[in-house]
Write a protein that holds these residues in place. Sequence first.
Motif, PDB file in Angstrom:
ATOM      1  N   ILE A  15     -84.666 -31.582-122.485  1.00  0.00           N
ATOM      2  CA  ILE A  15     -84.699 -29.975-122.255  1.00  0.00           C
ATOM      3  C   ILE A  15     -85.271 -29.938-120.790  1.00  0.00           C
ATOM      4  CG2 ILE A  15     -86.316 -28.188-122.736  1.00  0.00           C
ATOM      5  CD1 ILE A  15     -85.802 -29.085-125.978  1.00  0.00           C
ATOM      6  N   VAL A  16     -86.218 -30.977-120.436  1.00  0.00           N
ATOM      7  CA  VAL A  16     -86.857 -30.608-119.069  1.00  0.00           C
ATOM      8  C   VAL A  16     -85.816 -30.998-118.088  1.00  0.00           C
ATOM      9  CG1 VAL A  16     -88.470 -31.911-117.440  1.00  0.00           C
ATOM     10  CG2 VAL A  16     -89.068 -31.243-119.779  1.00  0.00           C
ATOM     11  N   LEU A  17     -84.812 -31.873-118.242  1.00  0.00           N
ATOM     12  CA  LEU A  17     -83.773 -32.367-117.284  1.00  0.00           C
ATOM     13  C   LEU A  17     -82.825 -30.865-117.212  1.00  0.00           C
ATOM     14  CD1 LEU A  17     -83.223 -34.549-115.638  1.00  0.00           C
ATOM     15  CD2 LEU A  17     -81.410 -35.367-117.415  1.00  0.00           C
ATOM     16  N   GLY A  18     -82.562 -30.497-118.247  1.00  0.00           N
ATOM     17  CA  GLY A  18     -81.665 -29.191-118.380  1.00  0.00           C
ATOM     18  C   GLY A  18     -82.407 -28.140-117.623  1.00  0.00           C
ATOM     19  N   VAL A  19     -83.539 -27.901-117.695  1.00  0.00           N
ATOM     20  CA  VAL A  19     -84.313 -26.713-116.969  1.00  0.00           C
ATOM     21  C   VAL A  19     -84.225 -26.886-115.727  1.00  0.00           C
ATOM     22  CG1 VAL A  19     -86.505 -25.408-116.592  1.00  0.00           C
ATOM     23  CG2 VAL A  19     -85.640 -25.775-118.891  1.00  0.00           C
ATOM     24  N   VAL A  20     -84.739 -28.052-115.159  1.00  0.00           N
ATOM     25  CA  VAL A  20     -84.635 -28.400-113.767  1.00  0.00           C
ATOM     26  C   VAL A  20     -83.189 -28.553-113.087  1.00  0.00           C
ATOM     27  CG1 VAL A  20     -84.933 -30.664-112.092  1.00  0.00           C
ATOM     28  CG2 VAL A  20     -86.660 -30.124-113.754  1.00  0.00           C
ATOM     29  N   GLY A  21     -82.298 -29.026-113.772  1.00  0.00           N
ATOM     30  CA  GLY A  21     -80.722 -28.755-113.455  1.00  0.00           C
ATOM     31  C   GLY A  21     -80.403 -27.260-113.384  1.00  0.00           C
ATOM     32  N   LEU A  22     -80.735 -26.330-114.312  1.00  0.00           N
ATOM     33  CA  LEU A  22     -80.360 -24.871-113.914  1.00  0.00           C
ATOM     34  C   LEU A  22     -81.090 -24.506-112.906  1.00  0.00           C
ATOM     35  CD1 LEU A  22     -79.276 -22.473-115.208  1.00  0.00           C
ATOM     36  CD2 LEU A  22     -81.355 -21.933-116.366  1.00  0.00           C
ATOM     37  N   PHE A  23     -82.239 -24.794-112.540  1.00  0.00           N
ATOM     38  CA  PHE A  23     -82.958 -24.159-111.228  1.00  0.00           C
ATOM     39  C   PHE A  23     -82.406 -24.652-110.230  1.00  0.00           C
ATOM     40  CE2 PHE A  23     -86.665 -23.181-114.017  1.00  0.00           C
ATOM     41  CZ  PHE A  23     -86.537 -21.966-113.644  1.00  0.00           C
ATOM     42  N   ALA A  24     -81.820 -26.225-110.019  1.00  0.00           N
ATOM     43  CA  ALA A  24     -81.303 -26.748-108.979  1.00  0.00           C
ATOM     44  C   ALA A  24     -79.768 -25.870-108.834  1.00  0.00           C
ATOM     45  CB  ALA A  24     -80.955 -28.347-109.258  1.00  0.00           C
ATOM     46  N   TYR A  25     -79.344 -25.777-109.960  1.00  0.00           N
ATOM     47  CA  TYR A  25     -77.687 -25.142-109.716  1.00  0.00           C
ATOM     48  C   TYR A  25     -78.075 -23.755-109.056  1.00  0.00           C
ATOM     49  CZ  TYR A  25     -73.427 -23.296-111.147  1.00  0.00           C
ATOM     50  OH  TYR A  25     -72.108 -22.236-111.177  1.00  0.00           O
ATOM     51  N   VAL A  26     -79.175 -22.916-109.641  1.00  0.00           N
ATOM     52  CA  VAL A  26     -79.218 -21.601-109.162  1.00  0.00           C
ATOM     53  C   VAL A  26     -79.531 -21.544-107.540  1.00  0.00           C
ATOM     54  CG1 VAL A  26     -80.742 -19.551-109.359  1.00  0.00           C
ATOM     55  CG2 VAL A  26     -79.783 -20.495-111.294  1.00  0.00           C
ATOM     56  N   GLY A  27     -80.390 -22.572-107.193  1.00  0.00           N
ATOM     57  CA  GLY A  27     -80.796 -22.759-105.715  1.00  0.00           C
ATOM     58  C   GLY A  27     -79.647 -23.147-104.824  1.00  0.00           C
ATOM     59  N   MET A  28     -78.736 -23.893-105.498  1.00  0.00           N
ATOM     60  CA  MET A  28     -77.498 -24.045-104.794  1.00  0.00           C
ATOM     61  C   MET A  28     -76.747 -22.997-104.570  1.00  0.00           C
ATOM     62  SD  MET A  28     -76.180 -27.826-105.811  1.00  0.00           S
ATOM     63  CE  MET A  28     -75.712 -27.306-107.744  1.00  0.00           C
ATOM     64  N   LYS A  29     -76.834 -21.878-105.381  1.00  0.00           N
ATOM     65  CA  LYS A  29     -76.084 -20.583-105.071  1.00  0.00           C
ATOM     66  C   LYS A  29     -76.724 -19.492-104.189  1.00  0.00           C
ATOM     67  CE  LYS A  29     -72.757 -21.233-108.095  1.00  0.00           C
ATOM     68  NZ  LYS A  29     -71.265 -20.809-107.731  1.00  0.00           N
ATOM     69  N   LEU A  30     -78.002 -19.763-104.189  1.00  0.00           N
ATOM     70  CA  LEU A  30     -78.959 -18.850-103.461  1.00  0.00           C
ATOM     71  C   LEU A  30     -79.184 -19.357-101.854  1.00  0.00           C
ATOM     72  CD1 LEU A  30     -81.831 -18.007-105.974  1.00  0.00           C
ATOM     73  CD2 LEU A  30     -79.854 -16.590-105.173  1.00  0.00           C
ATOM     74  N   ILE A  31     -79.500 -20.696-101.681  1.00  0.00           N
ATOM     75  CA  ILE A  31     -79.557 -21.101-100.645  1.00  0.00           C
ATOM     76  C   ILE A  31     -78.325 -20.652 -99.388  1.00  0.00           C
ATOM     77  CG2 ILE A  31     -79.921 -23.096 -98.944  1.00  0.00           C
ATOM     78  CD1 ILE A  31     -81.528 -24.287-101.265  1.00  0.00           C
ATOM     79  N   PRO A  32     -77.090 -20.699 -99.704  1.00  0.00           N
ATOM     80  CA  PRO A  32     -76.192 -20.366 -98.571  1.00  0.00           C
ATOM     81  C   PRO A  32     -76.311 -18.614 -98.295  1.00  0.00           C
ATOM     82  CG  PRO A  32     -75.097 -21.659-100.207  1.00  0.00           C
ATOM     83  CD  PRO A  32     -76.521 -21.446-100.737  1.00  0.00           C
ATOM     84  N   MET A  33     -76.705 -18.012 -99.490  1.00  0.00           N
ATOM     85  CA  MET A  33     -77.014 -16.371 -99.119  1.00  0.00           C
ATOM     86  C   MET A  33     -77.812 -16.198 -98.109  1.00  0.00           C
ATOM     87  SD  MET A  33     -76.481 -15.262-103.195  1.00  0.00           S
ATOM     88  CE  MET A  33     -77.563 -13.839-103.074  1.00  0.00           C
ATOM     89  N   TYR A  34     -79.166 -16.875 -98.234  1.00  0.00           N
ATOM     90  CA  TYR A  34     -80.318 -16.776 -97.462  1.00  0.00           C
ATOM     91  C   TYR A  34     -80.064 -17.456 -96.027  1.00  0.00           C
ATOM     92  CZ  TYR A  34     -82.979 -14.367-100.607  1.00  0.00           C
ATOM     93  OH  TYR A  34     -83.293 -13.289-101.823  1.00  0.00           O
ATOM     94  N   SER A  35     -79.066 -18.471 -95.869  1.00  0.00           N
ATOM     95  CA  SER A  35     -78.869 -19.029 -94.653  1.00  0.00           C
ATOM     96  C   SER A  35     -77.826 -18.040 -93.996  1.00  0.00           C
ATOM     97  CB  SER A  35     -78.094 -20.321 -94.920  1.00  0.00           C
ATOM     98  OG  SER A  35     -77.675 -21.142 -93.751  1.00  0.00           O
ATOM     99  N   GLU A  36     -77.009 -17.529 -94.782  1.00  0.00           N
ATOM    100  CA  GLU A  36     -76.195 -16.362 -93.973  1.00  0.00           C
ATOM    101  C   GLU A  36     -77.104 -15.272 -93.520  1.00  0.00           C
ATOM    102  OE1 GLU A  36     -71.877 -14.858 -94.843  1.00  0.00           O
ATOM    103  OE2 GLU A  36     -73.307 -13.932 -96.354  1.00  0.00           O
ATOM    104  N   TYR A  37     -78.023 -14.950 -94.351  1.00  0.00           N
ATOM    105  CA  TYR A  37     -78.679 -13.833 -93.857  1.00  0.00           C
ATOM    106  C   TYR A  37     -79.667 -14.223 -92.395  1.00  0.00           C
ATOM    107  CZ  TYR A  37     -82.561 -10.284 -93.696  1.00  0.00           C
ATOM    108  OH  TYR A  37     -83.418  -9.392 -93.302  1.00  0.00           O
ATOM    109  N   TYR A  38     -80.038 -15.355 -92.549  1.00  0.00           N
ATOM    110  CA  TYR A  38     -80.723 -15.802 -91.420  1.00  0.00           C
ATOM    111  C   TYR A  38     -79.746 -15.958 -90.064  1.00  0.00           C
ATOM    112  CZ  TYR A  38     -83.285 -18.926 -88.118  1.00  0.00           C
ATOM    113  OH  TYR A  38     -83.963 -19.673 -87.319  1.00  0.00           O
ATOM    114  N   SER A  39     -78.615 -16.222 -90.208  1.00  0.00           N
ATOM    115  CA  SER A  39     -77.498 -16.156 -89.313  1.00  0.00           C
ATOM    116  C   SER A  39     -77.144 -14.721 -88.739  1.00  0.00           C
ATOM    117  CB  SER A  39     -76.369 -16.815 -89.744  1.00  0.00           C
ATOM    118  OG  SER A  39     -76.302 -18.253 -90.025  1.00  0.00           O
ATOM    119  N   VAL A  40     -77.213 -13.751 -89.537  1.00  0.00           N
ATOM    120  CA  VAL A  40     -77.207 -12.385 -89.080  1.00  0.00           C
ATOM    121  C   VAL A  40     -78.296 -12.007 -88.239  1.00  0.00           C
ATOM    122  CG1 VAL A  40     -77.139 -10.091 -90.097  1.00  0.00           C
ATOM    123  CG2 VAL A  40     -75.695 -11.746 -91.049  1.00  0.00           C
ATOM    124  N   LYS A  41     -79.521 -12.158 -88.878  1.00  0.00           N
ATOM    125  CA  LYS A  41     -80.651 -12.172 -87.883  1.00  0.00           C
ATOM    126  C   LYS A  41     -80.892 -12.578 -86.644  1.00  0.00           C
ATOM    127  CE  LYS A  41     -84.213 -10.499 -89.438  1.00  0.00           C
ATOM    128  NZ  LYS A  41     -84.894  -9.215 -89.578  1.00  0.00           N
TER     129      LYS A  41
END
Length: 127
Positions: A15-41
Motif C-alpha cells: 500500500i505504501v509503495l502504491g501511494v509513493v508510486g502514485l505521487f511519483a507518477y503525478v509528479g512526472m506529469k506536473l514537472i514538465p508543465m512547470y518547467s515549460e512555465y519557467y521557460s515562458v518566464k
Amino acid sequence: MKRTQSGMTLIAFIIVLGVVGLFAYVGMKLIPMYSEYYSVKQALKGLQAEPGIANRDPGKIQDLFFRRLYISYAENVKPENVKIKRIDRGWQMDVDYEVRKPIIGNLDVVGKFSASENLLNQGAGGE
C-alpha cells in the motif's frame, strides 16, 4: 519469553509503495508543465532585456518570443495565448495558457499559467 515482532506487513508495504508510486507518477506529469512555465518566464525576461524592444512592432516581438520558446521545447503556448498591448513607453506582453494532462482514466490534471512583462527600452540607447 515470547518476543513480539514489529514492523510492516507485506500488505502495508505494498500500500505504501502504491501511494509513493502514485505521487511519483503525478509528479512526472506536473514537472514538465512547470518547467515549460519557467521557460515562458525566461523568454519574457529575455525579451525585456532586448535592446530597442519598445520600438519594434508586435508581430516581430511575438516572433522573437516564439523563437525563444522553440529553443526551450515549449509546445503548449500558442499565438492565440499571447496578447501584446501598447503602454506608455513600450509594450505589455501577457501570456495566458492552460495545459491539460491525462492522469488515470478520465482524470486529468489542469494547469492554468499566466505571465506578464513590460517591454520597455533599457539602458543608454533607450528613450
